[in-house]
Each structure stands twice: as structure tokens, then as C-alpha cells.
Scaffold this motif. Structure first.
Motif, PDB file in Angstrom:
ATOM      1  N   GLU A   1       0.852  -1.184   0.000  1.00  0.00           N
ATOM      2  CA  GLU A   1       0.000   0.000   0.000  1.00  0.00           C
ATOM      3  C   GLU A   1       0.890   1.238   0.000  1.00  0.00           C
ATOM      4  O   GLU A   1       2.041   1.184   0.428  1.00  0.00           O
ATOM      5  N   ILE A   2       0.361   2.345  -0.490  1.00  0.00           N
ATOM      6  CA  ILE A   2       1.110   3.601  -0.490  1.00  0.00           C
ATOM      7  C   ILE A   2       0.792   4.342   0.802  1.00  0.00           C
ATOM      8  O   ILE A   2      -0.370   4.531   1.147  1.00  0.00           O
ATOM      9  N   LYS A   3       1.861   4.723   1.522  1.00  0.00           N
ATOM     10  CA  LYS A   3       1.720   5.452   2.782  1.00  0.00           C
ATOM     11  C   LYS A   3       2.744   6.573   2.820  1.00  0.00           C
ATOM     12  O   LYS A   3       3.720   6.549   2.084  1.00  0.00           O
ATOM     13  N   GLU A   4       2.533   7.516   3.714  1.00  0.00           N
ATOM     14  CA  GLU A   4       3.531   8.553   3.962  1.00  0.00           C
ATOM     15  C   GLU A   4       4.350   8.117   5.169  1.00  0.00           C
ATOM     16  O   GLU A   4       3.787   7.763   6.211  1.00  0.00           O
ATOM     17  N   VAL A   5       5.675   8.115   5.006  1.00  0.00           N
ATOM     18  CA  VAL A   5       6.581   7.638   6.047  1.00  0.00           C
ATOM     19  C   VAL A   5       7.682   8.662   6.285  1.00  0.00           C
ATOM     20  O   VAL A   5       7.781   9.663   5.578  1.00  0.00           O
ATOM     21  N   GLU A   6       8.531   8.392   7.275  1.00  0.00           N
ATOM     22  CA  GLU A   6       9.716   9.207   7.519  1.00  0.00           C
ATOM     23  C   GLU A   6      10.889   8.610   6.757  1.00  0.00           C
ATOM     24  O   GLU A   6      10.994   7.391   6.634  1.00  0.00           O
ATOM     25  N   TYR A   7      11.766   9.465   6.245  1.00  0.00           N
ATOM     26  CA  TYR A   7      12.992   9.017   5.593  1.00  0.00           C
ATOM     27  C   TYR A   7      14.149   9.707   6.299  1.00  0.00           C
ATOM     28  O   TYR A   7      14.174  10.931   6.398  1.00  0.00           O
ATOM     29  N   LYS A   8      15.080   8.920   6.828  1.00  0.00           N
ATOM     30  CA  LYS A   8      16.201   9.470   7.590  1.00  0.00           C
ATOM     31  C   LYS A   8      17.486   9.433   6.781  1.00  0.00           C
ATOM     32  O   LYS A   8      17.789   8.445   6.131  1.00  0.00           O
TER      33      LYS A   8
ATOM     34  N   ILE B   1      15.600  14.160   9.143  1.00  0.00           N
ATOM     35  CA  ILE B   1      14.409  13.335   8.971  1.00  0.00           C
ATOM     36  C   ILE B   1      13.423  14.078   8.084  1.00  0.00           C
ATOM     37  O   ILE B   1      13.007  15.191   8.397  1.00  0.00           O
ATOM     38  N   PHE B   2      13.060  13.449   6.989  1.00  0.00           N
ATOM     39  CA  PHE B   2      12.033  13.973   6.105  1.00  0.00           C
ATOM     40  C   PHE B   2      10.739  13.246   6.455  1.00  0.00           C
ATOM     41  O   PHE B   2      10.694  12.024   6.422  1.00  0.00           O
ATOM     42  N   LYS B   3       9.715  14.011   6.795  1.00  0.00           N
ATOM     43  CA  LYS B   3       8.422  13.422   7.137  1.00  0.00           C
ATOM     44  C   LYS B   3       7.490  13.500   5.934  1.00  0.00           C
ATOM     45  O   LYS B   3       7.670  14.329   5.053  1.00  0.00           O
ATOM     46  N   ASN B   4       6.493  12.629   5.950  1.00  0.00           N
ATOM     47  CA  ASN B   4       5.439  12.608   4.922  1.00  0.00           C
ATOM     48  C   ASN B   4       5.983  12.299   3.534  1.00  0.00           C
ATOM     49  O   ASN B   4       5.531  12.863   2.542  1.00  0.00           O
ATOM     50  N   VAL B   5       6.957  11.390   3.461  1.00  0.00           N
ATOM     51  CA  VAL B   5       7.520  10.964   2.184  1.00  0.00           C
ATOM     52  C   VAL B   5       6.703   9.771   1.684  1.00  0.00           C
ATOM     53  O   VAL B   5       6.569   8.773   2.391  1.00  0.00           O
ATOM     54  N   PRO B   6       6.137   9.850   0.479  1.00  0.00           N
ATOM     55  CA  PRO B   6       5.360   8.728  -0.036  1.00  0.00           C
ATOM     56  C   PRO B   6       6.246   7.512  -0.300  1.00  0.00           C
ATOM     57  O   PRO B   6       7.352   7.643  -0.821  1.00  0.00           O
ATOM     58  N   ALA B   7       5.744   6.337   0.102  1.00  0.00           N
ATOM     59  CA  ALA B   7       6.495   5.098  -0.078  1.00  0.00           C
ATOM     60  C   ALA B   7       5.515   3.941  -0.213  1.00  0.00           C
ATOM     61  O   ALA B   7       4.341   4.045   0.132  1.00  0.00           O
ATOM     62  N   TYR B   8       6.029   2.838  -0.725  1.00  0.00           N
ATOM     63  CA  TYR B   8       5.265   1.600  -0.803  1.00  0.00           C
ATOM     64  C   TYR B   8       5.591   0.792   0.447  1.00  0.00           C
ATOM     65  O   TYR B   8       6.760   0.534   0.731  1.00  0.00           O
TER      66      TYR B   8
ATOM     67  N   GLU C   1      14.299  13.520  -5.306  1.00  0.00           N
ATOM     68  CA  GLU C   1      13.821  14.805  -4.788  1.00  0.00           C
ATOM     69  C   GLU C   1      14.259  15.005  -3.336  1.00  0.00           C
ATOM     70  O   GLU C   1      14.672  16.104  -2.944  1.00  0.00           O
ATOM     71  N   VAL C   2      14.195  13.959  -2.524  1.00  0.00           N
ATOM     72  CA  VAL C   2      14.634  14.057  -1.129  1.00  0.00           C
ATOM     73  C   VAL C   2      16.114  14.425  -1.071  1.00  0.00           C
ATOM     74  O   VAL C   2      16.507  15.336  -0.335  1.00  0.00           O
ATOM     75  N   PHE C   3      16.952  13.727  -1.854  1.00  0.00           N
ATOM     76  CA  PHE C   3      18.390  14.002  -1.842  1.00  0.00           C
ATOM     77  C   PHE C   3      18.698  15.410  -2.362  1.00  0.00           C
ATOM     78  O   PHE C   3      19.591  16.088  -1.860  1.00  0.00           O
ATOM     79  N   LYS C   4      17.947  15.849  -3.360  1.00  0.00           N
ATOM     80  CA  LYS C   4      18.133  17.197  -3.897  1.00  0.00           C
ATOM     81  C   LYS C   4      17.817  18.233  -2.822  1.00  0.00           C
ATOM     82  O   LYS C   4      18.578  19.178  -2.621  1.00  0.00           O
TER      83      LYS C   4
ATOM     84  N   ASN D   1       8.009  20.400   0.203  1.00  0.00           N
ATOM     85  CA  ASN D   1       6.775  19.645   0.435  1.00  0.00           C
ATOM     86  C   ASN D   1       6.933  18.653   1.573  1.00  0.00           C
ATOM     87  O   ASN D   1       5.956  18.225   2.144  1.00  0.00           O
ATOM     88  N   PHE D   2       8.156  18.254   1.871  1.00  0.00           N
ATOM     89  CA  PHE D   2       8.395  17.317   2.953  1.00  0.00           C
ATOM     90  C   PHE D   2       8.828  18.126   4.170  1.00  0.00           C
ATOM     91  O   PHE D   2       9.547  19.086   4.068  1.00  0.00           O
ATOM     92  N   GLU D   3       8.400  17.703   5.335  1.00  0.00           N
ATOM     93  CA  GLU D   3       8.809  18.373   6.566  1.00  0.00           C
ATOM     94  C   GLU D   3      10.203  17.890   6.951  1.00  0.00           C
ATOM     95  O   GLU D   3      10.443  16.689   7.022  1.00  0.00           O
ATOM     96  N   LEU D   4      11.125  18.771   7.188  1.00  0.00           N
ATOM     97  CA  LEU D   4      12.502  18.429   7.512  1.00  0.00           C
ATOM     98  C   LEU D   4      12.790  18.744   8.969  1.00  0.00           C
ATOM     99  O   LEU D   4      12.587  19.856   9.418  1.00  0.00           O
ATOM    100  N   LEU D   5      13.261  17.740   9.696  1.00  0.00           N
ATOM    101  CA  LEU D   5      13.667  17.929  11.077  1.00  0.00           C
ATOM    102  C   LEU D   5      15.150  17.665  11.170  1.00  0.00           C
ATOM    103  O   LEU D   5      15.644  16.701  10.613  1.00  0.00           O
ATOM    104  N   LYS D   6      15.880  18.506  11.854  1.00  0.00           N
ATOM    105  CA  LYS D   6      17.329  18.300  12.016  1.00  0.00           C
ATOM    106  C   LYS D   6      17.569  17.736  13.403  1.00  0.00           C
ATOM    107  O   LYS D   6      17.008  18.207  14.373  1.00  0.00           O
ATOM    108  N   GLY D   7      18.470  16.746  13.463  1.00  0.00           N
ATOM    109  CA  GLY D   7      18.773  16.127  14.745  1.00  0.00           C
ATOM    110  C   GLY D   7      20.194  16.329  15.150  1.00  0.00           C
ATOM    111  O   GLY D   7      21.013  16.826  14.485  1.00  0.00           O
TER     112      GLY D   7
END
Length: 75
Positions: free
Chosen positions: A17-24, A33-40, A57-60, A69-75
Motif C-alpha cells: 500500500e502507499i503510505k507517507e513515512v519518515e525518511y532518515k 528526517i524527512f516526514k510525509n515521504v510517499p512510499a510503498y 527529490e529528497v536528496f536534492k 513539500n516534505f517536513e525536515l527535522l534536524k537532529g
């Protein structure tokens, strides 16, 4: 992003299923951390698959320090 029909089954046999997830992205001691990244996502085992266009797009945005469009959190 491709439709769910194109990625119906995971390697475990579970449905996708397609969901929005976090990508670190971890670089040394810093984590972005990029939030709301579409993924399978597999409904059975939870495996996450990313479309290459989405990751490009995330790497760019990571390289430009932007999060349009993605929420970015810095840790």
C-alpha cells in the motif's frame, strides 16, 4: 509515483500500500528526517520501498537544505 497495482506484492508475498513515512539521512553525528515521504509499504512484513523519483527529490532537497513539500527535522 507508480500505482499500487504496479507493486502488488512484496518479496514476502504481502500486499503493498502507499503510505507517507519518515525518511532518515544520517551523516556522521547528524540525522535529518524527512516526514510525509510517499512510499510503498508491505501490509504483512512492513518492508518499505521508495520510488527513485521521490528519493531523487529528497536528496536534492537535502543537498539544498530545503524542505518544500516534505517536513525536515534536524537532529
Amino acid at each position: 509515483m507508480r500505482s499500487e497495482a504496479e507493486l502488488e506484492k512484496c518479496f514476502c508475498g504481502g500486499e503493498i500500500e502507499i503510505k507517507e513515512v519518515e525518511y532518515k539521512i544520517v551523516k556522521g553525528k547528524k540525522t535529518k528526517i524527512f516526514k510525509n515521504v510517499p512510499a510503498y509499504v508491505c501490509k504483512k512484513c512492513g518492508a518499505v520501498y521508495y520510488d527513485t523519483d521521490i528519493l531523487d527529490e529528497v536528496f536534492k532537497r537535502e543537498a539544498q537544505q530545503k524542505s518544500l513539500n516534505f517536513e525536515l527535522l534536524k537532529g
